[in-house]
Design an enzyme around this catalytic site. Sequence first.
Site, PDB file in Angstrom:
ATOM      1  N   CYS A  56       0.840  -1.197   0.000  1.00  0.00           N
ATOM      2  CA  CYS A  56       0.000   0.000   0.000  1.00  0.00           C
ATOM      3  C   CYS A  56       0.879   1.253   0.000  1.00  0.00           C
ATOM      4  O   CYS A  56       1.494   1.580  -1.013  1.00  0.00           O
ATOM      5  CB  CYS A  56      -0.968  -0.029   1.177  1.00  0.00           C
TER       6      CYS A  56
ATOM      7  N   HIS B 209      -3.399  -5.274   0.619  1.00  0.00           N
ATOM      8  CA  HIS B 209      -2.765  -5.687   1.872  1.00  0.00           C
ATOM      9  C   HIS B 209      -2.784  -7.211   1.996  1.00  0.00           C
ATOM     10  O   HIS B 209      -3.700  -7.779   2.603  1.00  0.00           O
ATOM     11  CB  HIS B 209      -3.487  -5.065   3.065  1.00  0.00           C
TER      12      HIS B 209
ATOM     13  N   GLU C 161      -1.085  -9.056   3.928  1.00  0.00           N
ATOM     14  CA  GLU C 161      -0.928  -9.510   5.315  1.00  0.00           C
ATOM     15  C   GLU C 161      -2.265  -9.791   5.982  1.00  0.00           C
ATOM     16  O   GLU C 161      -2.332 -10.560   6.956  1.00  0.00           O
ATOM     17  CB  GLU C 161      -0.127  -8.491   6.137  1.00  0.00           C
TER      18      GLU C 161
END
Length: 250
Positions: A100, A202, A204
Amino acid sequence: MSEKPVIGITKPTRGDFFAYAAIWLAVKRAGGRPMKLTAKHPKTDQWISGLVLGGGADIYPELYEGQPRQAASYDRDRDEMEKFWARRAHDERLPVLGICRGAQLLNVVNGGTLYENINDVFETEYPSSLPGHMFYRKAIDIMEGSLLARITGDTSRVVNSIHKQAVNRPGDGLKVTAKEKNGLIQAIEDPECAYYLGVQFHPEFLIYRKGDQKIFDALVNAATERDAQRREAIGDARPPSPPDSARSLQ
């Protein structure tokens, strides 16, 4: 038994603990040793094997020909810390993943520009609420043969959307390798590097899916391989010492 590669992870000096924890977990699952990097504790005198530039506040616009907004909040110290690490990673060919804001930082460091507000340029239906950020998904197309495609095994994926800005003009040497249907850039890469990837989404927060965890697996694997090649070249089992230039922020 070889040492696990140290993966530096950038974050604000305060806040963003959940995002950092998610990246920390993804790196640990991949077999790496996470090391937190902040503007207060940049750890520029330490050796790392790979780098993750995390998400967060907007990059200061004057770094990419933009105009600062009065109502916006910027973290100039973090900008400088991450610029240092991004340049060092590129110069030393460290595997680097930008997430990001991190992808945007990689683009800016290489001379690219950003859209300060994607809603002014693209037709979007992105959420603004916390539940929306958590559950909203959108489709992206990934360039065949790109690093991202090789890692995930896909040329199309569904990803999350937690951003107000995005890459505009790609930086020198960077290649756009994923986009949304509306043309908004979702991934950039440097084809000259073994692992140099910026993603606007994202991963994660999506590591329950194999394709997204593989992004971190590939980063740690690349860091492990680079460490092994470096040790073999210098005939030393220890990680190399950081260069003198890494002992202060420039």
